[in-house]
Design an enzyme around this catalytic site. Sequence first.
Site, short mmCIF file in Angstrom:
data_model
loop_
_atom_site.label_atom_id
_atom_site.label_comp_id
_atom_site.label_asym_id
_atom_site.label_seq_id
_atom_site.Cartn_x
_atom_site.Cartn_y
_atom_site.Cartn_z
N ASP A 192 0.82 -1.23 0.00
CA ASP A 192 0.00 0.00 0.00
C ASP A 192 0.85 1.27 0.00
O ASP A 192 0.40 2.31 0.50
CB ASP A 192 -0.97 0.05 1.20
N LYS B 157 4.96 -10.79 4.00
CA LYS B 157 3.54 -11.06 3.77
C LYS B 157 3.34 -11.91 2.51
O LYS B 157 3.74 -11.51 1.42
CB LYS B 157 2.81 -9.73 3.63
N HIS C 37 -0.01 -13.91 1.52
CA HIS C 37 -1.37 -13.55 1.09
C HIS C 37 -1.82 -14.26 -0.19
O HIS C 37 -2.54 -13.68 -1.01
CB HIS C 37 -1.52 -12.02 0.93
N SER D 25 -2.77 -10.08 5.47
CA SER D 25 -2.58 -8.68 5.87
C SER D 25 -2.49 -8.53 7.38
O SER D 25 -3.14 -9.27 8.14
CB SER D 25 -3.73 -7.82 5.34
N ASN E 224 0.22 -2.11 -4.40
CA ASN E 224 -0.89 -1.27 -4.88
C ASN E 224 -0.72 0.12 -4.27
O ASN E 224 0.11 0.32 -3.39
CB ASN E 224 -2.27 -1.86 -4.55
N LYS F 229 -5.69 2.97 -3.72
CA LYS F 229 -5.99 1.53 -3.60
C LYS F 229 -7.47 1.25 -3.85
O LYS F 229 -8.34 2.01 -3.42
CB LYS F 229 -5.61 1.08 -2.19
MG MG Z 1 -1.61 -3.86 -0.54
#
Ligand code: MG
Length: 493
Positions: A44, A136, A138, A161, A279, A299
Site C-alpha cells: 500500500d 507477507k 497472502h 494482511s 498497490n 488503492k
Molecule cells: Mg496492498
Amino acid sequence: MRVSAVFLRCLSVLALSFAALQATAAAAAPEKRPPNVVVIFTDDQGYQDVGCFGAKGIRTPNLDRMAAEGMRFTDFYAAQAVCSASRAALLTGCYPNRIGILGALFPKSKIGIHSNEMTIPMLLKSRGYSTAMFGKWHLGDSPEFLPTRHGFDEYYGLPYSNDMRPKHPNTNFNFPPLPVIEADRVIATNPDQSRLTGTYTDRAIRFIEAHRDTPFFLYVAHNMPHVPLYASERFRGRSQRGLYGDVIEEIDDSVGRILQTLRQRGLDQSTLVIFTSDNGPWLVYGDHGGSAGPLREGKGTSFDGGMREPCIAWWPGKIPAGTVCREVAGTIDVLPTIARITGTPLPADRVIDGRDLSPLLFGTRGARSPHDAFFFYWDRELQGVRSGPWKLHFPHSYPKPVVFGKEGLPGRATTQKIGPALYHLDSDPGETRDVAANHPAVVRRLEALAEACRDDLGDSRTGRAGRRVREPGRLENPTGPLPAQASTPTLTP
Ligand code: MG
C-alpha cells in the site's frame, strides 16, 4: 610391463585433462553463475512515497541512492489495486484473472495459488537457486498454499494482511489471532508489529550471508505501510509525515541495509534488486495512508493512483546508473525478465502475460515497452486499458473517500461512477480531462484491444467468460467450518 606403462600414460593424460577441465571451469565460473535476484515489495505504498518520486516530509536516502545507481520506472503497474491479486501476478507473471486469484484472501481461505502455477522461486529452483521469502504472503494460508509449497526453501512472515487480527476497526470481521509462520508452522500469534520490518530485514541479511557463494532468490514482502502502522522505536517520530512517514523511513533503512550487505560481500555486480509496491495508497485512512501525488485516486481503484507504483531496479554494472524509464511495464514482467537474465526457459504449456524487460533495463537503444496494451481490472471487471500514452476507462464504479480517517481509523468513502472516458497520461497523468470526443479513432483502437482481452480473460461487466483462464488451487478436504471468504475486500469498513 608394457600394459602398465600404457595404463600409467593414460592415467597421466586423464589427470592432465581433468586439471585442464577444472581450470576451464574455474575461469568460466563467474560467467556461468547466474545473477542473484532480490525483490523488495511493500504494501500500500503510494506512488509519491519515495523521495525520488517526489515525497514530501519523508526522507528515503537509500532508495534515492538505489535510483541514482540504477533505473527508476515512472510508468510501472501492479496488476490489480489489492493485495492477493497483485501478489499472485508478481510471482507468476500473469494477470490475476488468468490464474483465479482475486481480491484479498481472508484467513482460512479455501483457495490459494494453484500448485501447477510456475512461480519465480520454482522457476529458479530449476537452475539450482536457493530461495527465501520473508514477509507477507497472502496467497492462501493453509499449509498447502504457503510459500514453502510454491518454491521457497525458507519462509518467515505473516500469511496475510496485518490488519486481519482481532483488533480490526470493523468488528464485524471477527478475525482469529494473527499468526506468524515459519516454514509451514504457526510459531506465534499477534506479534509486536513494530518489529516486523526489522526482523524481515535481519532475516534477509542472514540469508544473503549464508548463500553468498551460490545463486539465490530473495523476496522481502514488507507488511508495512499497510495499516495498522508500526515503526520501531528508533524510527518513531523521525519524519515530518507522522507515523506513516516513520514507517517508510524504516523501510528505506531496510533497503539500505540489504544493498550494503550486497556491496560488502562483493555481490552488487551480480545481483538484480527490484523495489516496488503491491498497490497504491489506502486513502480513506487519511494520515495513515500514503500519497499517490499527481495520480488520481488510490488503492481499490483502476485509476493510476491505485495501480501505478514507484519502482526502482538496481544492478550496478548492468543497469545504467541514474536512468529513468518512462515505458509501460509492470509486476507481471518480473518473472519473464528473471527468466531471461538467468537463462531459464519459461514454461511453454501456458500463457504468461508478462514480457522480458531486459532491453529496457540494460538501456538498449530504442527499447520500447513490450506491451501494446495493459489492462486494468478490478476483480473480474475490465475497467480500463492503456496503450502508449492513452488510457480508456469503461463505465464503472469506484470508491472515493469523502471523510479521511485519522490515527489508524478509516474515514468514509462513497461510490462514484466514471466512463467511458479517454485520458492522455503524458499530458494529463491525473486522469482529469476526458478527451474521447476529440479522438474517436483512439477510442476504437483501445476498445478493440479490450474486446480481445475480454475474450481471453473475461469481463463481468459485459458478462464474458475468459477462454484462457486457469483455476486457483482449492482445498479438497477442508476441515471444520470455515469463515466466509470475500473475493472483493471491504475497502471502507
Ligand atoms: Mg496492498
